[in-house]
Design an enzyme around this catalytic site. Structure first.
Site, short mmCIF file in Angstrom:
data_model
loop_
_atom_site.label_atom_id
_atom_site.label_comp_id
_atom_site.label_asym_id
_atom_site.label_seq_id
_atom_site.Cartn_x
_atom_site.Cartn_y
_atom_site.Cartn_z
N HIS A 267 32.93 52.63 27.22
CA HIS A 267 32.41 53.30 28.43
C HIS A 267 30.88 53.30 28.40
O HIS A 267 30.26 52.56 29.16
CB HIS A 267 32.99 54.72 28.46
CG HIS A 267 32.80 55.45 29.75
ND1 HIS A 267 32.11 54.95 30.82
CD2 HIS A 267 33.24 56.68 30.14
CE1 HIS A 267 32.12 55.83 31.80
NE2 HIS A 267 32.79 56.88 31.42
N HIS A 306 33.84 43.47 34.89
CA HIS A 306 34.02 44.90 35.17
C HIS A 306 35.43 45.10 35.70
O HIS A 306 35.96 44.25 36.41
CB HIS A 306 33.00 45.36 36.22
CG HIS A 306 32.85 46.84 36.30
ND1 HIS A 306 33.68 47.62 37.05
CD2 HIS A 306 31.97 47.68 35.71
CE1 HIS A 306 33.32 48.88 36.92
NE2 HIS A 306 32.29 48.95 36.11
N ASP A 362 25.24 47.18 32.71
CA ASP A 362 24.74 47.22 31.33
C ASP A 362 23.97 45.99 30.91
O ASP A 362 23.35 45.97 29.85
CB ASP A 362 25.92 47.42 30.36
CG ASP A 362 26.60 48.75 30.59
OD1 ASP A 362 25.87 49.76 30.61
OD2 ASP A 362 27.81 48.79 30.77
C1 LIG Z 1 34.52 45.27 31.41
C2 LIG Z 1 35.81 44.65 30.91
C3 LIG Z 1 36.35 45.54 29.76
C4 LIG Z 1 36.83 44.60 32.05
O1 LIG Z 1 38.01 44.13 31.54
P1 LIG Z 1 39.32 43.86 32.40
O2 LIG Z 1 39.14 44.26 33.83
O3 LIG Z 1 40.44 44.52 31.66
O4 LIG Z 1 39.43 42.27 32.39
P2 LIG Z 1 40.28 41.40 31.39
O5 LIG Z 1 40.03 41.82 29.99
O6 LIG Z 1 41.70 41.43 31.89
O7 LIG Z 1 39.66 39.94 31.60
C5 LIG Z 1 40.10 38.99 32.58
C6 LIG Z 1 39.74 37.57 32.09
O8 LIG Z 1 38.31 37.42 32.02
C7 LIG Z 1 37.90 37.20 30.66
N1 LIG Z 1 36.73 38.04 30.42
C8 LIG Z 1 36.54 39.33 30.88
N2 LIG Z 1 35.32 39.76 30.54
C9 LIG Z 1 34.74 38.75 29.85
C10 LIG Z 1 33.48 38.61 29.25
N3 LIG Z 1 32.59 39.61 29.30
N4 LIG Z 1 33.19 37.44 28.62
C11 LIG Z 1 34.10 36.44 28.59
N5 LIG Z 1 35.31 36.52 29.16
C12 LIG Z 1 35.63 37.66 29.76
C13 LIG Z 1 39.08 37.65 29.80
O9 LIG Z 1 39.09 36.94 28.56
C14 LIG Z 1 40.24 37.26 30.68
O10 LIG Z 1 40.40 35.85 30.61
P3 LIG Z 1 41.88 35.21 30.62
O11 LIG Z 1 42.42 35.55 31.97
O12 LIG Z 1 41.65 33.76 30.39
O13 LIG Z 1 42.63 35.88 29.50
C15 LIG Z 1 35.54 43.19 30.39
O14 LIG Z 1 35.07 42.39 31.43
C16 LIG Z 1 34.58 43.18 29.19
O15 LIG Z 1 35.03 43.33 28.05
N6 LIG Z 1 33.26 42.97 29.45
C17 LIG Z 1 32.28 42.98 28.40
C18 LIG Z 1 31.97 44.41 28.01
C19 LIG Z 1 31.12 45.12 29.04
O16 LIG Z 1 30.14 44.61 29.52
N7 LIG Z 1 31.53 46.37 29.35
C20 LIG Z 1 30.78 47.21 30.27
C21 LIG Z 1 31.53 47.52 31.50
S1 LIG Z 1 30.50 48.49 32.59
#
Ligand SMILES: CC(C)(COP(=O)(O)OP(=O)(O)OC[C@H]1O[C@@H](n2cnc3c(N)ncnc32)[C@H](O)[C@@H]1OP(=O)(O)O)[C@@H](O)C(=O)NCCC(=O)NCCS
Length: 438
Positions: A267, A306, A362
């Site tokens: 978060h 996101h 972020d």
């Molecule tokens: C924010 C986050 C947790 C959202 O996750 P989510 O909505 O559950 O999305 P998913 O984890 O289902 O990802 C969907 C796809 O995109 C990919 N993906 C998502 N974020 C990614 C990233 N930052 N870098 C590379 N690949 C990413 C996943 O591997 C997945 O690929 P696939 O379909 O081939 O398996 C995720 O994008 C992430 O971990 N981002 C980096 C951390 C971050 O910046 N967090 C701050 C949020 S404000």
């Protein structure tokens, strides 16, 4: 066509009609669907609330597909350009922008409640010298409630308002003091001549000088970051605030719980991860290779993607512009070039485009905080200061919502069926042995 949903239970062949209201059906409407009289009724199963609205709210609107964020209807871009953090806090809390007089009074009230009871100082010096500032923040906010026992009267609107003022006013003091303790520096008392963001910087960085005078461009940048982080509808910590508040506990305890949720790396900690990633890449020339590694599944591009935004996070755009104004004063953060190159490559790359992965809030915020001289351990604390307004706006809305009851989800029980107690001498393997063997 009626606004209803017709459901057929193939176990019984019975058909049910369920009302659709605001694009949703009430989960409770499913309870009428039973196989027989003894049946509890159908439930919906939605771990992490992926598709469950838990409230009707008028505070913040997000359309993640197009990248829209509005507080009380006002676009975040306009607030970031035109407003101040305290005006935005007023808007979130009370639903409308203040008049000149209302704003002056609100600013006055907040400014004159920035001091904390001297006991808070004693409490804070009791933490170990290297205590994490966010751990201190969470604990001290909870402890603050013990100084205001009347805060328990959450059904009294005047009492509620008094705590709202106190919390918004005092969180920067607690935040700055958690940093000063961690650094072994003397605490700096609030300076009531200064504005909200300016006073926070003074409590953070003032040393022997009689008056701390930060550069106005840096003050404005912090103010913009505070506006951008003030609320984000039903996120993990807002949901914690509402859930804890639904037990009618005082807002200090509820807010400490919300801040604890924000402490988690999923978060409030992503901007720190971005900085670590940029430092690890080390040089612009290493960016293409790093992107290839991410695409092959070796880690994630931090600050990208996101849960809600499937477009450019509107806050990221504003932060990028703010970064320029900060770097004009502080000098360019060398990690910025790496960030810009990463963004350029990722926005053109099929992997990121097809998954709708865009920079989130972020991606650039950590770079600005670092340029302002704020250490990474303070990043979640810096987030908590302005989010206090959002948490309180969500809490105030929940307290008067006639539909609000104590938050209490259902579960699908998957444990053992009824069994008889086994005397200790008759038990063969210990639980730990069983777990180890499995
Ligand atoms: C924010 C986050 C947790 C959202 O996750 P989510 O909505 O559950 O999305 P998913 O984890 O289902 O990802 C969907 C796809 O995109 C990919 N993906 C998502 N974020 C990614 C990233 N930052 N870098 C590379 N690949 C990413 C996943 O591997 C997945 O690929 P696939 O379909 O081939 O398996 C995720 O994008 C992430 O971990 N981002 C980096 C951390 C971050 O910046 N967090 C701050 C949020 S404000």
């Amino acid at each position: 066509m009626p606004d209803t949903l017709t459901l057929t239970d193939n176990r019984t062949g019975l058909t049910y009609e369920v009302a659709i209201e605001d694009g949703a059906v009430r989960a409770n409407a499913l309870r009428q669907i039973k196989v027989d009289e003894a049946d509890f009724g159908l439930m919906s199963y939605d771990p992490a609330f992926l598709n469950t609205a838990s409230v009707r709210s008028a505070v913040t609107f997000i359309d993640g597909d197009v990248g829209i964020l509005r507080y009380r209807g006002y676009p975040i871009e306009q607030l970031a350009t035109e407003s101040t953090y305290l005006e935005t806090a007023f808007l979130l809390l009370f639903g409308e922008l203040p008049t000149k007089d209302e704003l002056a009074r609100f600013e006055h009230e907040i400014t004159f409640h920035t001091f904390v009871h001297e006991n808070v100082k004693t409490l804070m010096t009791g933490f170990r010298y290297d205590a994490h500032p966010m751990g201190m923040f969470v604990s001290v906010v909870a402890a603050l409630g013990t100084l205001y026992p009347e805060a328990a009267k959450v059904d009294d609107p005047d009492v509620r308002l008094a705590q709202v003022i106190r919390l918004i006013a005092k969180v920067p003091t607690i935040a700055a003091w958690s940093y000063r303790h961690n650094k072994g520096l003397p605490f700096v008392y609030p300076d009531n001549d200064l504005g909200f963001a300016e006073n926070f910087l003074s409590m953070m960085f003032k040393m022997a000088e009689p008056k701390y005078e930060p550069d106005p461009a840096l003050v404005r940048a912090l103010e913009v970051l505070f506006i951008l982080h003030a609320d984000h509808e039903q996120n993990c910590s807002a949901n914690a605030m509402r859930a804890i508040g639904s037990s009618k506990v005082d807002p200090y305890s509820a807010l400490a719980g919300a801040a604890a949720a924000l402490y988690g790396p999923l978060h409030g900690g992503a901007n720190e991860a971005v900085l670590r990633m940029l430092a690890q890449i080390g040089d612009v020339k290493n960016v293409p290779e790093f992107v290839e590694r991410v695409k092959s599944g070796e880690g994630r591009l931090m600050g990208f993607g996101h849960r809600v935004y499937k477009n450019y996070d509107p806050r990221a755009k504003i932060i990028k512009e703010t970064a320029d104004s900060v770097f004009e004063v502080t000098g360019r953060n060398p990690l910025l070039d790496i960030a810009l190159e990463l963004e350029k490559i990722a926005l053109e790359d099929e992997y990121f485009v097809s998954r709708k992965l865009y920079p989130n809030v972020d991606f650039y915020s950590g770079l600005i905080y670092q340029a302002l001289g704020l250490p990474t351990a303070m990043f979640p604390v810096l987030f908590a200061i302005p989010r206090t307004a959002g948490w309180l706006a969500q809490w105030l809305e929940g307290i008067v919502d006639p539909e609000q009851k104590i938050a209490r989800p259902r579960q699908i029980y998957i444990g053992a069926d009824e069994r008889s107690y086994v005397p200790i001498e008759q038990r063969s393997a210990g639980v730990r042995d069983l777990v180890a063997a499995s």
